[in-house]
Design an enzyme around this catalytic site. Structure first.
Site, short mmCIF file in Angstrom:
data_model
loop_
_atom_site.label_atom_id
_atom_site.label_comp_id
_atom_site.label_asym_id
_atom_site.label_seq_id
_atom_site.Cartn_x
_atom_site.Cartn_y
_atom_site.Cartn_z
N ARG A 48 13.34 0.00 -3.46
CA ARG A 48 12.71 -0.27 -4.75
C ARG A 48 11.85 -1.51 -4.59
O ARG A 48 12.21 -2.43 -3.86
CB ARG A 48 13.76 -0.49 -5.85
CG ARG A 48 14.44 0.78 -6.35
CD ARG A 48 13.50 1.66 -7.13
NE ARG A 48 14.14 2.82 -7.74
CZ ARG A 48 14.23 4.01 -7.18
NH1 ARG A 48 13.72 4.20 -5.96
NH2 ARG A 48 14.80 5.02 -7.82
N GLU A 62 4.46 0.78 -10.77
CA GLU A 62 3.92 1.96 -10.10
C GLU A 62 3.08 2.80 -11.04
O GLU A 62 3.56 3.17 -12.12
CB GLU A 62 5.07 2.80 -9.53
CG GLU A 62 5.84 2.08 -8.45
CD GLU A 62 6.99 2.87 -7.85
OE1 GLU A 62 7.46 2.51 -6.77
OE2 GLU A 62 7.42 3.87 -8.49
N HIS A 83 4.73 6.00 -3.10
CA HIS A 83 6.08 6.41 -3.48
C HIS A 83 6.30 7.90 -3.19
O HIS A 83 6.70 8.67 -4.07
CB HIS A 83 6.37 6.10 -4.95
CG HIS A 83 7.85 6.02 -5.23
ND1 HIS A 83 8.38 5.18 -6.18
CD2 HIS A 83 8.92 6.65 -4.66
CE1 HIS A 83 9.70 5.32 -6.21
NE2 HIS A 83 10.04 6.19 -5.28
#
Length: 315
Positions: free
Chosen positions: A231, A260, A282
């Protein structure tokens, strides 16, 4: 039963929702903004989310909501206390992306260690053809065999990465909450000092937030490669980027970010074009096979809940 998927775009357009359609009526939203969440929970029995945040403030119309299914292992976007207070069950999915995340982790490390983009660019540009020399050995690269690979967080993904690291001849050291006799376990400061490669796989909690801090980055070897697939907030992002800019780290690979997508004024914007930096959107968890398993697991979680069975329950 009415099931809503609030951020279907994050699951990929190639994934089938057929198993869900056999369970009830499906309402699919490609994306959902924070201001839209409350209304979209109206008259819904079950909701599936990946990144959408769920907390008390969005539960205004959620009188029918009985189950939240997180399309991920991490659940830091769900306030479990608020869900429990409302009597709403929450399930996540465990182990579905182990191979996918491990694969990207190792790919990043190998690419950064081997300077693959630079060598590929040399050939692609025509420089190799025009050089008249049979090979090119600049930038210099080193074997990983014999190097120390430090793993921060050694759950399913960390263990898979450790197996690959050992297979290519690395000495593996591990920092984890509960010491494991299978591995040589050290504290986080020792790992930061000793490791040539550091890969981060720990969940985000109050204990792990900023675990890879400015002070710990300062402990690292100046040629160390750091990869974060956990993370964003586990690392001090600005300190990592500053270390790259000041040539105090050998390489940086990141797939996860505190915000994000990261904004244009992010610290990453200053380093993303550098040869020793590999940034991805991601996507580590998202191999087709992993996403298919995730959807199948969500269907099994929903069936178990309505059959009165405990399966992957968080609350």
């Amino acid at each position: 039963m009415k099931i809503a998927i609030l951020d279907a775009n994050t699951l990929g357009k190639d994934i089938s929702f057929a198993c869900l359609q056999r369970l009830g009526e499906i309402i699919t939203y490609p994306t959902t903004t924070p201001s839209q969440v409350a209304e979209r929970l109206r008259e819904v029995d079950c909701v599936i989310v990946n990144k959408v945040r769920l907390e008390e403030s969005v539960l205004t119309h959620a009188d029918q909501l009985k189950l939240v299914c997180v399309a991920a292992t991490g659940y830091d976007n769900i306030c479990l206390t608020d869900m429990e207070a409302r009597g709403i069950a929450v399930c996540n999915v465990v182990g579905y992306s182990t191979h996918s995340v491990a694969q990207l982790t190792v790919s990043m490390v190998l690419s950064l260690a081997m300077h693959l983009p630079a060598y590929n660019r040399y050939v692609e540009s025509g420089a190799y053809t025009s050089s008249g020399v049979a090979n090119c050995l600049v930038p210099v690269y080193h074997e990983l065999a014999g190097k120390t690979w430090g793993i921060v967080g050694c759950g399913n993904i960390g263990r898979q990465v450790a197996a690959v690291a050992e297979a290519i001849g690395c000495r593996v050291i591990v920092c984890k909450r509960q010491p494991d006799p299978t591995y040589f376990c050290v504290d986080i400061d020792t790992l930061c000092k000793e490791a040539d490669v550091i890969t981060v796989h720990t969940p985000l909690t109050s204990e792990t937030e900023n675990l890879i801090s400015k002070e710990r980055i300062a402990l690292m070897k100046t040629d160390a490669i750091v990869v974060n697939v956990a993370r964003g907030a586990v690392c001090d992002e600005e300190a990592l980027c500053q270390a790259i800019l000041e040539d105090r780290l050998g390489g940086l690979g990141v797939d996860v970010y505190t915000e994000e997508p990261f904004p244009s004024n992010s610290a990453y914007s200053a380093v993303m074009h550098m040869d020793n930096v590999c940034l991805t959107p991601h996507m580590a968890w998202g191999a087709y096979e992993a996403r298919s398993r995730c959807m199948e697991e969500i269907c099994e979680n929903i069936k178990a809940f309505y059959q009165g069975r405990q399966r992957n329950r968080l609350v």
